[in-house]
Design a protein around this motif. Structure first.
Motif, PDB file in Angstrom:
ATOM      1  N   SER A  46       4.007  -6.802  -0.329  1.00 35.09           N
ATOM      2  CA  SER A  46       2.879  -6.933  -1.238  1.00 35.09           C
ATOM      3  C   SER A  46       3.154  -8.059  -2.225  1.00 35.09           C
ATOM      4  O   SER A  46       4.045  -8.882  -2.013  1.00 35.09           O
ATOM      5  CB  SER A  46       2.621  -5.606  -1.959  1.00 35.09           C
ATOM      6  OG  SER A  46       1.375  -5.617  -2.632  1.00 35.09           O
ATOM      7  N   HIS A  47       2.415  -8.073  -3.316  1.00 44.50           N
ATOM      8  CA  HIS A  47       2.517  -9.147  -4.300  1.00 44.50           C
ATOM      9  C   HIS A  47       3.797  -8.993  -5.113  1.00 44.50           C
ATOM     10  O   HIS A  47       4.075  -7.916  -5.649  1.00 44.50           O
ATOM     11  CB  HIS A  47       1.300  -9.112  -5.227  1.00 44.50           C
ATOM     12  CG  HIS A  47       1.066 -10.374  -5.960  1.00 44.50           C
ATOM     13  ND1 HIS A  47       1.970 -10.890  -6.887  1.00 44.50           N
ATOM     14  CD2 HIS A  47       0.044 -11.271  -5.925  1.00 44.50           C
ATOM     15  CE1 HIS A  47       1.504 -12.018  -7.377  1.00 44.50           C
ATOM     16  NE2 HIS A  47       0.335 -12.274  -6.810  1.00 44.50           N
ATOM     17  N   PRO A  48       4.592 -10.053  -5.258  1.00 49.50           N
ATOM     18  CA  PRO A  48       5.852  -9.954  -6.000  1.00 49.50           C
ATOM     19  C   PRO A  48       5.700  -9.472  -7.432  1.00 49.50           C
ATOM     20  O   PRO A  48       6.608  -8.830  -7.969  1.00 49.50           O
ATOM     21  CB  PRO A  48       6.381 -11.401  -5.969  1.00 49.50           C
ATOM     22  CG  PRO A  48       5.775 -12.003  -4.746  1.00 49.50           C
ATOM     23  CD  PRO A  48       4.413 -11.385  -4.635  1.00 49.50           C
ATOM     24  N   LEU A  49       4.579  -9.750  -8.082  1.00 51.12           N
ATOM     25  CA  LEU A  49       4.410  -9.318  -9.463  1.00 51.12           C
ATOM     26  C   LEU A  49       4.189  -7.809  -9.583  1.00 51.12           C
ATOM     27  O   LEU A  49       4.355  -7.247 -10.665  1.00 51.12           O
ATOM     28  CB  LEU A  49       3.249 -10.067 -10.124  1.00 51.12           C
ATOM     29  CG  LEU A  49       3.474 -11.559 -10.385  1.00 51.12           C
ATOM     30  CD1 LEU A  49       2.324 -12.139 -11.195  1.00 51.12           C
ATOM     31  CD2 LEU A  49       4.800 -11.826 -11.084  1.00 51.12           C
ATOM     32  N   SER A  57      -7.441  -8.903  -9.888  1.00 50.87           N
ATOM     33  CA  SER A  57      -7.055  -9.065  -8.491  1.00 50.87           C
ATOM     34  C   SER A  57      -7.102 -10.538  -8.080  1.00 50.87           C
ATOM     35  O   SER A  57      -6.193 -11.034  -7.398  1.00 50.87           O
ATOM     36  CB  SER A  57      -7.990  -8.235  -7.601  1.00 50.87           C
ATOM     37  OG  SER A  57      -7.656  -8.369  -6.248  1.00 50.87           O
ATOM     38  N   ASN A  58      -8.140 -11.236  -8.508  1.00 53.49           N
ATOM     39  CA  ASN A  58      -8.249 -12.663  -8.192  1.00 53.49           C
ATOM     40  C   ASN A  58      -7.140 -13.468  -8.851  1.00 53.49           C
ATOM     41  O   ASN A  58      -6.618 -14.429  -8.264  1.00 53.49           O
ATOM     42  CB  ASN A  58      -9.613 -13.201  -8.637  1.00 53.49           C
ATOM     43  CG  ASN A  58     -10.756 -12.685  -7.783  1.00 53.49           C
ATOM     44  OD1 ASN A  58     -10.545 -12.197  -6.666  1.00 53.49           O
ATOM     45  ND2 ASN A  58     -11.967 -12.766  -8.292  1.00 53.49           N
ATOM     46  N   ARG A  59      -6.806 -13.105 -10.064  1.00 55.41           N
ATOM     47  CA  ARG A  59      -5.732 -13.807 -10.782  1.00 55.41           C
ATOM     48  C   ARG A  59      -4.411 -13.672 -10.032  1.00 55.41           C
ATOM     49  O   ARG A  59      -3.642 -14.633  -9.905  1.00 55.41           O
ATOM     50  CB  ARG A  59      -5.605 -13.242 -12.192  1.00 55.41           C
ATOM     51  CG  ARG A  59      -4.542 -13.922 -13.040  1.00 55.41           C
ATOM     52  CD  ARG A  59      -4.509 -13.304 -14.429  1.00 55.41           C
ATOM     53  NE  ARG A  59      -5.750 -13.607 -15.125  1.00 55.41           N
ATOM     54  CZ  ARG A  59      -5.940 -14.717 -15.831  1.00 55.41           C
ATOM     55  NH1 ARG A  59      -4.986 -15.621 -15.890  1.00 55.41           N
ATOM     56  NH2 ARG A  59      -7.072 -14.927 -16.447  1.00 55.41           N
ATOM     57  N   LEU A  60      -4.150 -12.481  -9.524  1.00 53.52           N
ATOM     58  CA  LEU A  60      -2.919 -12.261  -8.766  1.00 53.52           C
ATOM     59  C   LEU A  60      -2.948 -13.019  -7.435  1.00 53.52           C
ATOM     60  O   LEU A  60      -1.947 -13.614  -7.031  1.00 53.52           O
ATOM     61  CB  LEU A  60      -2.713 -10.768  -8.535  1.00 53.52           C
ATOM     62  CG  LEU A  60      -2.308  -9.983  -9.789  1.00 53.52           C
ATOM     63  CD1 LEU A  60      -2.431  -8.488  -9.564  1.00 53.52           C
ATOM     64  CD2 LEU A  60      -0.900 -10.345 -10.214  1.00 53.52           C
ATOM     65  N   PRO A  66       6.830  -4.648   9.013  1.00 53.70           N
ATOM     66  CA  PRO A  66       5.509  -4.787   9.647  1.00 53.70           C
ATOM     67  C   PRO A  66       4.339  -4.305   8.804  1.00 53.70           C
ATOM     68  O   PRO A  66       3.190  -4.400   9.234  1.00 53.70           O
ATOM     69  CB  PRO A  66       5.649  -3.914  10.897  1.00 53.70           C
ATOM     70  CG  PRO A  66       6.592  -2.822  10.469  1.00 53.70           C
ATOM     71  CD  PRO A  66       7.567  -3.476   9.513  1.00 53.70           C
ATOM     72  N   TYR A  67       4.609  -3.775   7.605  1.00 56.35           N
ATOM     73  CA  TYR A  67       3.540  -3.183   6.803  1.00 56.35           C
ATOM     74  C   TYR A  67       3.201  -4.090   5.626  1.00 56.35           C
ATOM     75  O   TYR A  67       4.084  -4.519   4.879  1.00 56.35           O
ATOM     76  CB  TYR A  67       3.964  -1.807   6.289  1.00 56.35           C
ATOM     77  CG  TYR A  67       4.353  -0.857   7.392  1.00 56.35           C
ATOM     78  CD1 TYR A  67       3.395  -0.137   8.088  1.00 56.35           C
ATOM     79  CD2 TYR A  67       5.695  -0.677   7.731  1.00 56.35           C
ATOM     80  CE1 TYR A  67       3.756   0.740   9.098  1.00 56.35           C
ATOM     81  CE2 TYR A  67       6.064   0.205   8.745  1.00 56.35           C
ATOM     82  CZ  TYR A  67       5.086   0.900   9.429  1.00 56.35           C
ATOM     83  OH  TYR A  67       5.448   1.764  10.424  1.00 56.35           O
ATOM     84  N   HIS A  68       1.912  -4.358   5.467  1.00 59.60           N
ATOM     85  CA  HIS A  68       1.460  -5.264   4.409  1.00 59.60           C
ATOM     86  C   HIS A  68       0.222  -4.682   3.737  1.00 59.60           C
ATOM     87  O   HIS A  68      -0.638  -4.107   4.396  1.00 59.60           O
ATOM     88  CB  HIS A  68       1.106  -6.640   4.975  1.00 59.60           C
ATOM     89  CG  HIS A  68       2.251  -7.342   5.644  1.00 59.60           C
ATOM     90  ND1 HIS A  68       2.924  -8.398   5.059  1.00 59.60           N
ATOM     91  CD2 HIS A  68       2.854  -7.142   6.846  1.00 59.60           C
ATOM     92  CE1 HIS A  68       3.879  -8.809   5.873  1.00 59.60           C
ATOM     93  NE2 HIS A  68       3.859  -8.058   6.956  1.00 59.60           N
ATOM     94  N   ILE A  69       0.141  -4.849   2.436  1.00 66.51           N
ATOM     95  CA  ILE A  69      -1.088  -4.512   1.717  1.00 66.51           C
ATOM     96  C   ILE A  69      -1.171  -5.391   0.472  1.00 66.51           C
ATOM     97  O   ILE A  69      -0.200  -5.512  -0.276  1.00 66.51           O
ATOM     98  CB  ILE A  69      -1.156  -3.020   1.340  1.00 66.51           C
ATOM     99  CG1 ILE A  69      -2.557  -2.671   0.806  1.00 66.51           C
ATOM    100  CG2 ILE A  69      -0.078  -2.637   0.348  1.00 66.51           C
ATOM    101  CD1 ILE A  69      -2.831  -1.184   0.754  1.00 66.51           C
ATOM    102  N   SER A  70      -2.299  -6.024   0.277  1.00 67.28           N
ATOM    103  CA  SER A  70      -2.505  -6.857  -0.905  1.00 67.28           C
ATOM    104  C   SER A  70      -3.011  -6.005  -2.051  1.00 67.28           C
ATOM    105  O   SER A  70      -3.433  -4.853  -1.861  1.00 67.28           O
ATOM    106  CB  SER A  70      -3.499  -7.979  -0.601  1.00 67.28           C
ATOM    107  OG  SER A  70      -4.806  -7.439  -0.431  1.00 67.28           O
ATOM    108  N   VAL A  71      -2.992  -6.562  -3.244  1.00 73.52           N
ATOM    109  CA  VAL A  71      -3.522  -5.854  -4.402  1.00 73.52           C
ATOM    110  C   VAL A  71      -4.998  -5.540  -4.192  1.00 73.52           C
ATOM    111  O   VAL A  71      -5.465  -4.430  -4.474  1.00 73.52           O
ATOM    112  CB  VAL A  71      -3.316  -6.692  -5.678  1.00 73.52           C
ATOM    113  CG1 VAL A  71      -4.030  -6.060  -6.869  1.00 73.52           C
ATOM    114  CG2 VAL A  71      -1.826  -6.844  -5.980  1.00 73.52           C
TER     115      VAL A  71
END
Length: 400
Positions: A313-316, A273-276, A208-213
């Motif tokens: 979060s982001h896989p990279l 951040s935009n690139r990701l 249930p926890y999410h955070i973007s770069v």
């Protein structure tokens, strides 16, 4: 959970003695000894020896509570323990300050090489020696540098249409001779286990926890600015108490000098951040701190520890930590990147081009973390975190 034995000897160390009541609350009524395993930057770990079983007691640092969610940490720890990718979490104190877990003693038959490093709470491990080995220009295949949009990255001279996910592993390497017969490079077995672990983690439930770069960056940035404003107000209020405030003032001045450095690369951070974001299809579960000190090797398999920053979060982000903190040869990096990104369901086919951005954001978050931890500490200890900032800062691309 109760261990019955004879006497309970007390350590001569008062700090360790203070842990015995905590252990009794956890159900360990007889303890033979307590041994400190590590004095990490965000928590302390102790080996608890009983007559029948050994455990690990972790004491969380108060300062790190401002940077991580303890409920979230325990959720993902338990999730990974359920699929045998982490030690069993056996007890958590009501205030989430102490965790008791299964003790897994890593095998030492295979040396786990890495840069000389320490663990940081924000999900980062940084080299204290040979820092240049962690720089993108000496580690990553040249394909990772190509970009027609971001001047902060080196240009390999290739056209955009020459770069794609499938051929990334065949691109030329930068100075591979530097790593020939390197005595401290990761053995191939551990490389295989790292890739296997990455693939297992990417298929784990997101929870249930999410955070973007971008959200992580904005959260850290706003906390930094809030402390800066608060500190300025407090210093003005203390001007009449010169002797009392002089050390604090000097420390804040040093802290603010480093804030200025981060403020100066905000456009770069936005670009990364935009690139990701551009190559993201959907978030996945990420441990976000897979440095060598957060991995245990036992019976030819890896176990994760320290879930303070685990989240969807982001896989990279997951790949960036491994590339930045493990001593991989260029050939090993190719294998790892190709294997991880092959038919990856959560990123676009050209995600390899965003790997440098992910690594730069890794170091950026390390710098934010160091400043935020320093802000929570008294002057005598905050200098240690400012020193960590100074180690992290040169590893960000604009500082080449």
């Amino acid at each position: 959970m109760s261990d019955i034995n004879t006497a309970m000897p007390l350590s001569s160390n008062s700090a360790l003695n203070a842990l015995y009541p905590i252990l009794r609350r956890a159900g360990l009524v007889q303890v033979l000894s307590i041994q400190e395993l590590s004095g990490g930057l965000s928590n302390h770990n102790y080996k608890i020896v009983t007559a029948t079983t050994n455990y690990v007691l972790r004491a969380n640092a108060d300062a790190a509570n401002h940077l991580c969610n303890r409920e979230q940490e325990c959720f993902y720890w338990q999730q990974l323990a359920d699929i045998k990718l982490a030690p069993q979490l056996l007890w958590v104190s009501e205030d989430k300050r102490y965790y008791l877990s299964e003790f897994i003693e890593s095998d030492h038959l295979i040396h786990w090489p890495a840069l000389e490093c320490q663990t940081s709470a924000a999900g980062f491990v940084q080299g204290q020696a040979e820092l240049r080995l962690s720089k993108l220009d000496s580690l990553l295949p040249s394909v990772f540098y190509h970009s027609s949009h971001d001047s902060g990255l080196h240009n390999s001279g290739l056209d955009d249409n020459e770069l794609n996910h499938s051929d990334a592993g065949t691109q030329a390497l930068l100075d591979p001779a530097k790593y020939n017969n390197h005595p401290n490079q990761v053995p191939d077995l551990l490389l295989e286990l790292l890739l296997e672990l990455l693939l297992q983690l990417r298929s784990s439930p997101t929870g249930p926890y999410h955070i973007s770069v971008t959200e992580q960056w904005q959260s850290y940035h706003q906390q930094m600015l809030a402390y800066q404003a608060s500190s300025a107000l407090k210093n003005r209020a203390r001007l009449r108490q010169r002797d009392e405030v002089i050390d604090k003032y000097t420390n804040d001045k040093n802290w603010n000098e480093r804030v200025v450095k981060l403020l100066g690369i905000q456009m770069d951070i936005k670009n990364w951040s935009n690139r990701l974001a551009a190559c993201l299809i959907k978030p996945q579960f990420c441990h976000r701190d897979l440095n060598p000190h957060n991995l245990l090797f036992k019976n030819n398999r890896l176990y994760c520890i320290d879930f303070e920053y685990a989240s969807a979060s982001h896989p990279l982000c997951e790949l960036a930590v491994v590339l930045a903190t493990h001593r991989l040869t260029p050939e090993q990096q190719k294998l790892l990147v190709d294997g991880y990104l092959k038919q990856h369901p959560n990123v676009t086919a050209d995600a390899v081009q965003a790997v440098p951005a992910a690594i730069d954001m890794y170091w950026v978050f390390a710098c934010y973390w160091a400043l935020l931890m320093a802000a929570q500490k008294p002057s005598t200890h905050s200098v240690d975190y400012l020193a960590w900032f100074d180690r992290f800062w040169p590893l960000i691309t604009p500082n080449n």
